[in-house]
Each structure stands twice: as structure tokens, then as C-alpha cells.
Motif scaffolding. Structure first.
Motif, PDB file in Angstrom:
ATOM      1  N   PRO A  65       0.806  -1.223   0.000  1.00 13.70           N
ATOM      2  CA  PRO A  65       0.000   0.000   0.000  1.00 13.70           C
ATOM      3  C   PRO A  65       0.839   1.274   0.000  1.00 13.70           C
ATOM      4  O   PRO A  65       0.395   2.304  -0.518  1.00 13.70           O
ATOM      5  CB  PRO A  65      -0.823  -0.134   1.287  1.00 13.70           C
ATOM      6  N   THR A  66       2.046   1.222   0.560  1.00 11.79           N
ATOM      7  CA  THR A  66       2.871   2.431   0.624  1.00 11.79           C
ATOM      8  C   THR A  66       3.356   2.878  -0.754  1.00 11.79           C
ATOM      9  O   THR A  66       3.877   3.985  -0.884  1.00 11.79           O
ATOM     10  CB  THR A  66       4.092   2.212   1.536  1.00 11.79           C
ATOM     11  N   TYR A  67       3.203   2.022  -1.774  1.00  9.26           N
ATOM     12  CA  TYR A  67       3.583   2.428  -3.126  1.00  9.26           C
ATOM     13  C   TYR A  67       2.565   3.377  -3.744  1.00  9.26           C
ATOM     14  O   TYR A  67       2.824   3.949  -4.816  1.00  9.26           O
ATOM     15  CB  TYR A  67       3.745   1.198  -4.019  1.00  9.26           C
ATOM     16  N   THR A  68       1.399   3.515  -3.111  1.00 10.45           N
ATOM     17  CA  THR A  68       0.374   4.455  -3.592  1.00 10.45           C
ATOM     18  C   THR A  68      -0.073   5.300  -2.404  1.00 10.45           C
ATOM     19  O   THR A  68      -1.178   5.139  -1.889  1.00 10.45           O
ATOM     20  CB  THR A  68      -0.820   3.688  -4.194  1.00 10.45           C
ATOM     21  N   THR A  69       0.805   6.180  -1.976  1.00 10.54           N
ATOM     22  CA  THR A  69       0.619   6.938  -0.734  1.00 10.54           C
ATOM     23  C   THR A  69      -0.736   7.625  -0.677  1.00 10.54           C
ATOM     24  O   THR A  69      -1.143   8.321  -1.613  1.00 10.54           O
ATOM     25  CB  THR A  69       1.724   7.993  -0.581  1.00 10.54           C
ATOM     26  N   GLY A  70      -1.436   7.422   0.441  1.00 14.30           N
ATOM     27  CA  GLY A  70      -2.706   8.084   0.692  1.00 14.30           C
ATOM     28  C   GLY A  70      -3.923   7.330   0.208  1.00 14.30           C
ATOM     29  O   GLY A  70      -5.055   7.663   0.571  1.00 14.30           O
ATOM     30  N   ARG A  71      -3.709   6.288  -0.603  1.00 16.94           N
ATOM     31  CA  ARG A  71      -4.854   5.561  -1.160  1.00 16.94           C
ATOM     32  C   ARG A  71      -5.436   4.566  -0.156  1.00 16.94           C
ATOM     33  O   ARG A  71      -6.637   4.325  -0.131  1.00 16.94           O
ATOM     34  CB  ARG A  71      -4.420   4.828  -2.431  1.00 16.94           C
ATOM     35  N   TYR A  72      -4.580   3.963   0.661  1.00 16.60           N
ATOM     36  CA  TYR A  72      -5.007   2.998   1.673  1.00 16.60           C
ATOM     37  C   TYR A  72      -4.463   3.471   3.018  1.00 16.60           C
ATOM     38  O   TYR A  72      -3.580   2.825   3.608  1.00 16.60           O
ATOM     39  CB  TYR A  72      -4.488   1.598   1.333  1.00 16.60           C
ATOM     40  N   PRO A  73      -4.965   4.585   3.521  1.00 18.80           N
ATOM     41  CA  PRO A  73      -4.321   5.255   4.665  1.00 18.80           C
ATOM     42  C   PRO A  73      -4.299   4.443   5.957  1.00 18.80           C
ATOM     43  O   PRO A  73      -3.339   4.547   6.722  1.00 18.80           O
ATOM     44  CB  PRO A  73      -5.124   6.541   4.828  1.00 18.80           C
ATOM     45  N   VAL A  74      -5.323   3.630   6.215  1.00 22.32           N
ATOM     46  CA  VAL A  74      -5.297   2.840   7.443  1.00 22.32           C
ATOM     47  C   VAL A  74      -4.166   1.816   7.368  1.00 22.32           C
ATOM     48  O   VAL A  74      -3.359   1.685   8.297  1.00 22.32           O
ATOM     49  CB  VAL A  74      -6.645   2.137   7.693  1.00 22.32           C
ATOM     50  N   ALA A  75      -4.083   1.108   6.264  1.00 21.70           N
ATOM     51  CA  ALA A  75      -3.025   0.111   6.104  1.00 21.70           C
ATOM     52  C   ALA A  75      -1.642   0.756   6.129  1.00 21.70           C
ATOM     53  O   ALA A  75      -0.689   0.198   6.681  1.00 21.70           O
ATOM     54  CB  ALA A  75      -3.220  -0.652   4.800  1.00 21.70           C
ATOM     55  N   GLU A  76      -1.528   1.933   5.553  1.00 21.49           N
ATOM     56  CA  GLU A  76      -0.224   2.607   5.490  1.00 21.49           C
ATOM     57  C   GLU A  76       0.251   3.100   6.853  1.00 21.49           C
ATOM     58  O   GLU A  76       1.447   3.380   7.030  1.00 21.49           O
ATOM     59  CB  GLU A  76      -0.303   3.794   4.540  1.00 21.49           C
ATOM     60  N   THR A  77      -0.660   3.201   7.813  1.00 18.88           N
ATOM     61  CA  THR A  77      -0.293   3.747   9.120  1.00 18.88           C
ATOM     62  C   THR A  77       0.846   2.967   9.765  1.00 18.88           C
ATOM     63  O   THR A  77       1.717   3.542  10.421  1.00 18.88           O
ATOM     64  CB  THR A  77      -1.523   3.757  10.050  1.00 18.88           C
ATOM     65  N   LEU A  86      -5.567  -4.236  13.371  1.00 22.87           N
ATOM     66  CA  LEU A  86      -5.895  -2.843  13.033  1.00 22.87           C
ATOM     67  C   LEU A  86      -6.824  -2.786  11.829  1.00 22.87           C
ATOM     68  O   LEU A  86      -7.811  -2.039  11.820  1.00 22.87           O
ATOM     69  CB  LEU A  86      -4.610  -2.066  12.736  1.00 22.87           C
ATOM     70  N   MET A  87      -6.520  -3.596  10.806  1.00 21.57           N
ATOM     71  CA  MET A  87      -7.348  -3.583   9.599  1.00 21.57           C
ATOM     72  C   MET A  87      -8.737  -4.151   9.876  1.00 21.57           C
ATOM     73  O   MET A  87      -9.726  -3.695   9.290  1.00 21.57           O
ATOM     74  CB  MET A  87      -6.649  -4.372   8.490  1.00 21.57           C
ATOM     75  N   GLU A  88      -8.833  -5.135  10.753  1.00 14.82           N
ATOM     76  CA  GLU A  88     -10.154  -5.657  11.136  1.00 14.82           C
ATOM     77  C   GLU A  88     -11.003  -4.568  11.785  1.00 14.82           C
ATOM     78  O   GLU A  88     -12.208  -4.477  11.546  1.00 14.82           O
ATOM     79  CB  GLU A  88      -9.997  -6.819  12.117  1.00 14.82           C
ATOM     80  N   GLU A  89     -10.357  -3.741  12.602  1.00 13.99           N
ATOM     81  CA  GLU A  89     -11.095  -2.745  13.377  1.00 13.99           C
ATOM     82  C   GLU A  89     -11.374  -1.464  12.598  1.00 13.99           C
ATOM     83  O   GLU A  89     -12.419  -0.839  12.787  1.00 13.99           O
ATOM     84  CB  GLU A  89     -10.309  -2.406  14.651  1.00 13.99           C
ATOM     85  N   PHE A  90     -10.448  -1.058  11.738  1.00 17.70           N
ATOM     86  CA  PHE A  90     -10.568   0.252  11.089  1.00 17.70           C
ATOM     87  C   PHE A  90     -10.530   0.213   9.567  1.00 17.70           C
ATOM     88  O   PHE A  90     -10.826   1.225   8.926  1.00 17.70           O
ATOM     89  CB  PHE A  90      -9.445   1.187  11.562  1.00 17.70           C
ATOM     90  N   GLY A  91     -10.179  -0.920   8.975  1.00 17.86           N
ATOM     91  CA  GLY A  91      -9.908  -0.934   7.534  1.00 17.86           C
ATOM     92  C   GLY A  91     -11.010  -1.460   6.653  1.00 17.86           C
ATOM     93  O   GLY A  91     -10.790  -1.693   5.456  1.00 17.86           O
ATOM     94  N   GLU A  92     -12.201  -1.628   7.193  1.00 18.86           N
ATOM     95  CA  GLU A  92     -13.294  -2.164   6.382  1.00 18.86           C
ATOM     96  C   GLU A  92     -13.568  -1.251   5.188  1.00 18.86           C
ATOM     97  O   GLU A  92     -13.714  -0.043   5.326  1.00 18.86           O
ATOM     98  CB  GLU A  92     -14.568  -2.305   7.221  1.00 18.86           C
TER      99      GLU A  92
END
Length: 350
Positions: free
Chosen positions: A100-112, A132-138
């Protein structure tokens, strides 16, 4: 901790034993479905040989041959690494390993989890990331079914010449940053940062375009990083690592939904938290150890950035966290809550 790569039998065992359901018993051995798995590293990479190949074999075995996973390393299906998630969403590939970090800002929860000092050992960080993704990344990966989220061990600074012991050693050095957050921190510490996919790093080091890079030891063997650099600097023992990029194993949602109930269950049984944990564990115990050992055997200098120096770097990272909180807020999330939860999960451990 073993420094030997895990063999195929050990990796299959580590993925856990799943008994075939009655619906899977007695299937013809000809594959009912062929899934194409695409990734960006060469076929010699440990992740390809010690995780993806055994995972594909396990799906074939437990489905009695109904599922065949064909693996295409080194972007053999075309495109560039930042396009892998889109390739899954569009059906160019059925499954892909994406960063996800290769497309900055597109998947912000995962990039955290890629922010500075959000890394412990790979297993602990991978478990924290999955939760984290279970709780915030839906909904963050629309059109895709995440199969696993994992992380590597904390990154190190690998330099063509003298090692980095303090921020003074970074002044004016051109460093390939692994993501935007680390780029902000390295710039604040005095470095000149550039970003390009890891697959282009060899050329940058070989021709002197960059003086160094920030990566885990696991990347050393496939890219012969030990031959291109003379020193490696790592955070003090017991401290969090400099960073750890988020990795995602993603499946096309339409392909997943098109499977029969029993094959979908088989995919579910071989993905999720335990696959994420396993990938982090193998990364930490096998890949990272083997990479560091290769650096040592080459005679490259390995230095430790002491705890007091790391503390000053963490202070310099405060604006990076503030900027990321603002970005999460703009995306409709509670950035403060997400950063707090990341730290809580890391402190809890795996």
C-alpha cells in the motif's frame, strides 16, 4: 532463533493442518479453478519460495487438486509494483502481493503501520496490523478480498560507505526512502530522500544516484545488497525498528465469490490472522536472520544506533505523525484513535 531457511515441509506444517471437508473428498484431480498470483520480487526471493509456493501447494493438497495457484514473480504479468492492487481489482491477476505504501494516501489505514517507529519484530507487527485492519480498515480495499496483512522486521540504513550512527551522518546523503513517512523523517534529519520501487534500487546504488537505502535485512539476498553497500545501521536492541512497510495479499472479490462454498471455505481457512502471523513469523525467524548473516559474512560493518539517538529521532518524527493524523481525518477516519490503537497493539505484543 534458527538462521536456516525453513524447508517446504516445515512451512507447510507451520501453516497448520486443515482436514478436508466431505465436499472436497473425492474430487477429480484436474483443477476446477486456476488462480494467478502476481508479485514483484524475483523467483529467488525467500517469500516466493518459502511462503507462496508452500501456500499454493497446501491449497492444491487440501482441495484434492481442485485449486491450482500459478505464481508469476518479477511482474511477469506486466505493469509495475504500484499497480498490483489495481491488477487484482481489475482481474488482471486473481491474487497479488501489494505494498500500500507504493500508492501513498490511497489505503491510509493500512499505510499507518509504515510510519516511523511503528515496528517490532515482524510477527508482532503483522498481528497488530491484521487486527488494526479488522477494526478500522473495512472497505479500504474495495473490489478485493484481503487474505493477509503482514510486515517485515524493522528497516535498517544500508550505506555505500560510512555507517550512520547519528543524524549528523545523514547530512546531505541521498537515501532511497521506503515510504512517504520515513521520507519526511529522513528529510527532517538532514538527508536528501528519493523514492522508487525496491526493484529499481540496485541501479540507484550501482551508479551512485543514491548513497544508501532503508530496508530490512531480508531484502539483502535477492538484490545482493551486501555487495552494493559497506555498512548497515540498526536501531538499538529492544527499541522499535525504524519502520516496517505494510504488505497485503489481496484476492479479486469477484473471483472469490465465484468459487463454490467449500472452496471459499478452504481459502478462508488458509488466510486471515493465522496466515498473517505465519508470514510475519517466517519473515522474522528465517528471512531477516539469513539476510543479516549474509551481511556479516561479507564483512560489512554493522552498527547500532544507540537509544539516546533514537529518542531524538522519535522527537523529530512528531510532525510526521501529526501530518498522518490529518490525512486520516481527511479520509473520514479518526486519525488520533487509529494512531493510539496502533501503539496499543504494538505494546500488547503478539
Amino acid at each position: 532463533m534458527s538462521k536456516l531457511p525453513l524447508n517446504r515441509r516445515h512451512v507447510l506444517a507451520g501453516l497448520g493442518a486443515t482436514l478436508a471437508t466431505p465436499a472436497l473428498m473425492g474430487r477429480a484431480h484436474a483443477a476446477e479453478v486456476t488462480l494467478r498470483l502476481h508479485h514483484f520480487l524475483p523467483a529467488v526471493a525467500p517469500m516466493h519460495n518459502e511462503v507462496f509456493l508452500p501456500w499454493a501447494a497446501k491449497l492444491a493438497e487440501e482441495s484434492d487438486g481442485a485449486i491450482e495457484v500459478q505464481i508469476f514473480p518479477a511482474m511477469q504479468l506486466g505493469g509495475k509494483p504500484p499497480q498490483l492492487a489495481d491488477q487484482v481489482r481489475k482481474g488482471v491477476a486473481d491474487i497479488a502481493w501489494a505494498l500500500p505504501t507504493y500508492t501513498t494516501g490511497r489505503y491510509p489505514v493500512a499505510e499507518t503501520m509504515g510510519l516511523p517507529f511503528m515496528a517490532k519484530d515482524a510477527e508482532e507487527t503483522s498481528v497488530a496490523l491484521f487486527k488494526l485492519m479488522e477494526e478500522f480498515g473495512e472497505g479500504e480495499f474495495r473490489g478485493m478480498k484481503p487474505l493477509a496483512f503482514w510486515s517485515h522486521d524493522g528497516g535498517k540504513l544500508h550505506m555505500r560507505d560510512a555507517p550512520v550512527r547519528t543524524a549528523a551522518d545523514l547530512q546531505g546523503k541521498k537515501i532511497r526512502s521506503p515510504n512517504a513517512g520515513m521520507g519526511e523523517l529522513l528529510t527532517a534529519l538532514g538527508a536528501e530522500t528519493v523514492f522508487f520501487p525496491v526493484t529499481e534500487m540496485v541501479v540507484g546504488l550501482s551508479n551512485g544516484v543514491i548513497d544508501g537505502c532503508c530496508l530490512p535485512y531480508e531484502v539483502v539476498p535477492p538484490f545482493k545488497l551486501h555487495e552494493l553497500t559497506k555498512s548497515s545501521s540498526e536501531a538499538a536492541a529492544g527499541a522499535r525498528g525504524l519502520y516496517a512497510n505494510t504488505n497485503a495479499l489481496l484476492m479479486n472479490e469477484r473471483t472469490y465469490e465465484s468459487l463454490s462454498d467449500d472452496l471459499r471455505k478452504l481459502i478462508d481457512d488458509n488466510s486471515g490472522l493465522e496466515l498473517s502471523r505465519h508470514m510475519g513469523k517466517v519473515t522474522h525467524e528465517s528471512f531477516e536472520a539469513a539476510g543479516r548473516e549474509l551481511v556479516e559474512e561479507t564483512g560489512n560493518e554493522i552498527v547500532e544506533i544507540d537509544a539516546a539517538e533514537i529518542a531524538t529521532w522519535k522527537e523529530a518524527a512528531e510532525p510526521v505523525y501529526a501530518n498522518w493524523i490529518a490525512r486520516l481525518d481527511e479520509a473520514g477516519h479518526d486519525g488520533t484513535a487509529i494512531l493510539a490503537r496502533v501503539n496499543e497493539l504494538l505494546d500488547q505484543g503478539a
